[in-house]
Design a protein around this motif. Structure first.
Motif, PDB file in Angstrom:
ATOM      1  N   CYS A   1      -0.583 -12.373 -26.844  1.00  0.00           N
ATOM      2  CA  CYS A   1      -0.944 -10.442 -27.300  1.00  0.00           C
ATOM      3  C   CYS A   1       0.639 -11.318 -27.539  1.00  0.00           C
ATOM      4  O   CYS A   1       0.954 -10.304 -29.036  1.00  0.00           O
ATOM      5  CB  CYS A   1      -1.042 -10.265 -25.799  1.00  0.00           C
ATOM      6  SG  CYS A   1       0.265 -10.354 -25.091  1.00  0.00           S
TER       7      CYS A   1
ATOM      8  N   CYS B   1      -0.972 -10.354 -21.812  1.00  0.00           N
ATOM      9  CA  CYS B   1      -1.802 -11.091 -21.163  1.00  0.00           C
ATOM     10  C   CYS B   1      -1.140 -12.384 -20.380  1.00  0.00           C
ATOM     11  O   CYS B   1      -2.062 -12.798 -19.885  1.00  0.00           O
ATOM     12  CB  CYS B   1      -2.743 -11.714 -22.686  1.00  0.00           C
ATOM     13  SG  CYS B   1      -1.561 -12.988 -23.550  1.00  0.00           S
TER      14      CYS B   1
ATOM     15  N   CYS C   1       1.277 -17.091 -21.845  1.00  0.00           N
ATOM     16  CA  CYS C   1       2.751 -17.938 -22.002  1.00  0.00           C
ATOM     17  C   CYS C   1       3.511 -18.152 -21.092  1.00  0.00           C
ATOM     18  O   CYS C   1       4.180 -18.317 -21.026  1.00  0.00           O
ATOM     19  CB  CYS C   1       3.061 -17.213 -23.574  1.00  0.00           C
ATOM     20  SG  CYS C   1       3.480 -15.562 -22.575  1.00  0.00           S
TER      21      CYS C   1
ATOM     22  N   CYS D   1       6.858 -15.424 -23.669  1.00  0.00           N
ATOM     23  CA  CYS D   1       6.354 -14.606 -25.015  1.00  0.00           C
ATOM     24  C   CYS D   1       8.282 -13.472 -25.477  1.00  0.00           C
ATOM     25  O   CYS D   1       8.074 -13.139 -26.379  1.00  0.00           O
ATOM     26  CB  CYS D   1       5.631 -14.362 -25.531  1.00  0.00           C
ATOM     27  SG  CYS D   1       5.059 -13.047 -24.924  1.00  0.00           S
TER      28      CYS D   1
HETATM   29  S1  FES Z   1       2.080 -12.135 -22.179  1.00  0.00           S
HETATM   30 FE1  FES Z   1       1.383 -12.573 -23.635  1.00  0.00          FE
HETATM   31  S2  FES Z   1       1.703 -14.017 -25.065  1.00  0.00           S
HETATM   32 FE2  FES Z   1       3.252 -13.464 -23.943  1.00  0.00          FE
END
Ligand code: FES
Ligand SMILES: Cc1cc2nc3c(=O)[nH]c(=O)nc-3n(C[C@H](O)[C@H](O)[C@H](O)COP(=O)(O)OP(=O)(O)OC[C@H]3O[C@@H](n4cnc5c(N)ncnc54)[C@H](O)[C@@H]3O)c2cc1C
Ligand code: FES
Lengths: 295, 162
Positions: free
Chosen positions: B40, B45, B48, B60
């Motif tokens: 995301c 999400c 990462c 991220c």
């Molecule tokens: S939390 Fe979704 S890419 Fe970092």
């Protein structure tokens, strides 16, 4: 993300000096869980980002002459793990636990949460219910004000562009004050509050009555608010389930919830009444547990 | 440019990157460690997720410069020449993943949990994994794998009946 210059502040004083140097072109970065999301989608990016995440003097949790001092850079995870806070103010631990998920809580800071100024912030209500003060550091030194007066609108605080939020203080007179936080979101994990509520209270010395009750609510007005009419109704009144329910009903009239994609205003109004009752019940249960321990 | 030196999976790595580079981009584009996924890009999400100084974070939402000098563990740092890490093994044995996109993040969140709490309850596992979304599986076998891994790491035999 658009380009910016990144400078690192070594401590609070350095951060204030950097803010003075770069002025309106700069923005402070703490845990980044709000700011980086914002920078990724915004066409306007500050020229300079001042990374304060290494300023160790803003990460201290300590009891001082004034009260319990929590540095602005203390993360939600650190609040949850602090033996001091767990013992003194479990409501703050409960509030921290509801913020995002583990990853968010490991980076996100208490100061960043308050500075985000969003009405649904989860650390605002419990702190306001405990009469927390904030200490702000600027070029002219430090000033202090009640957290309840810190928020002026959605995403707006009274902090000046050259100032830094340095610490949050829960005053000594509230040490041991029973308090309870409840959040209602659409899911158990990683959901913003539709409504969140914190209540604190003392139980009268001789009689079972409310003393110095505080009710604070989030996500129901442009800022986190108190419910002064509901508080005044409870002051000195006998502690009964009916009184708690009535306080909830009164507070509905003090809030101005909006309808959005998460919930309608009417639904939020119902939540306000129910959650205030639960928060008061939780605080009363804590008061009772404390009395049982002490006798 | 930001000059960064960090310890990634036990090895010192350096790079010179634009200041707005995230830790995730640094790992993937500069160090070629593509285990951490870009989902995301806004913290929702958990694809990462990496472990920085012992704590799982969303790569991220961290700038490369903020990770300077820190210890970073990515999924590439788990298996050894002798084989998979016990958590990875448990995910394989339980067929816990389908497309696998969420896997590196989930396994690292599970590792951070088990490092601190060797015998978590199912509820504690759910709490620890709340920031890792899986769009394929429904999570049941993921929770079971973490429970199995916990037993394996405690030196107990796998208990399929429980
Ligand atoms: S939390 Fe979704 S890419 Fe970092
Ligand atoms: C997936 C996800 C879930 C989330 N869930 C929740 C939730 O359930 N409840 C909730 O309340 N929040 C939630 N948040 C929002 C966010 O994580 C918190 O508000 C967090 O505490 C912000 O702190 P930070 O240190 O990351 O702030 P940053 O992003 O670093 O900063 C936020 C803002 O405050 C300013 N700032 C930060 N520190 C200071 C300071 N000391 N002095 C002056 N200005 C400062 C920055 O310039 C910036 O404008 C969520 C965020 C994400 C990404
Ligand atoms: S297995 Fe596909 S997202 Fe989890």
């Amino acid at each position: 993300m658009r380009a910016f210059e990144l400078v690192t502040a070594t401590d609070c004083r350095h951060a204030v000096a950097l803010l003075a140097e770069y002025g309106p072109f700069a923005k402070v970065l703490a845990g980044g869980t709000d700011l980086l999301v914002e920078l990724k989608s915004s066409p306007h990016v500050p020229e300079v980002i001042i990374d304060i995440s290494r300023a160790e003097d803003l990460k201290i949790i300590a009891v001082t002459d004034e009260g319990l001092s929590i540095g602005a850079l203390v993360t939600h995870t650190e609040i949850m793990r602090s033996a001091l806070i767990r013992e003194m103010f479990p409501a703050l631990v409960d509030a921290a636990h509801t913020i995002g998920a583990v990853q968010t809580r490991n980076l996100g800071t208490l100061g960043g949460n308050l500075m985000s100024g969003v009405p649904s912030m989860d650390s605002g209500p419990a702190l306001i219910a405990l009469d927390a003060l904030v200490t702000v550091a600027g070029p002219a030194g430090r000033r202090q004000m009640p957290l309840a007066e810190f928020f002026v609108g959605p995403r707006k605080t009274i902090l000046k562009p050259d100032e830094l939020l340095a610490e949050i203080v829960i005053p000594k007179q509230n040490f041991g004050k029973p308090a309870h936080f409840v959040k209602f979101g659409l899911r158990k994990g990683q959901a913003l509050a539709l409504v969140n509520v914190a209540a604190s209270l003392w139980v009268g010395r001789d009689k079972q009555v409310f003393a110095a009750p505080r009710i604070a609510l989030g996500a129901v007005a442009p800022t986190v608010i108190r419910a002064p009419k509901a508080e005044a109704y409870l002051e000195g009144r006998a502690i009964t389930p009916e009184a708690m329910a009535e306080a909830g009903r009164i507070a509905v009239g003090e809030a101005k919830p909006i309808s959005d994609f998460r919930a309608s205003a009417e639904y939020r109004q119902d939540l306000i009444a129910v959650l205030i009752k639960r928060a008061l019940e939780g605080a009363c249960a804590q008061a009772k547990a404390k009395r049982d321990r002490e006798t | 440019m930001a000059n960064v030196t960090l310890n990634v999976n036990g090895e010192a790595r350096t790079a010179s990157v634009p200041p707005e580079t995230t830790l995730l981009k640094l790992l993937r584009d500069n160090f070629n460690l593509t285990g951490a996924k870009l989902g995301c890009d806004v913290g929702d999400c958990g694809a990462c997720t990496v472990i920085v100084d012992g704590k799982p974070v969303n790569a991220c939402l961290m700038l490369a410069g903020q990770a300077d000098g820190r210890d970073v563990l990515t999924i590439e740092g788990l298996a050894t020449l002798d084989g998979l890490h016990p958590i990875q093994k448990a995910f394989e044995d339980n067929a816990s993943l389908q497309c696998g996109f969420c896997g590196p993040g989930i396994i690292l969140s599970a590792k951070a949990l088990l490092d601190e709490n060797p015998a978590p309850t199912a509820q504690q596992i759910r709490d620890a994994l709340a920031g890792n979304l899986c769009r394929c599986t429904g999570y049941t076998k993921i929770i079971e794998a973490v429970q199995d891994a916990a037993r394996a790491l405690r030196g107990e035999p796998a208990d399929k009946a429980a």
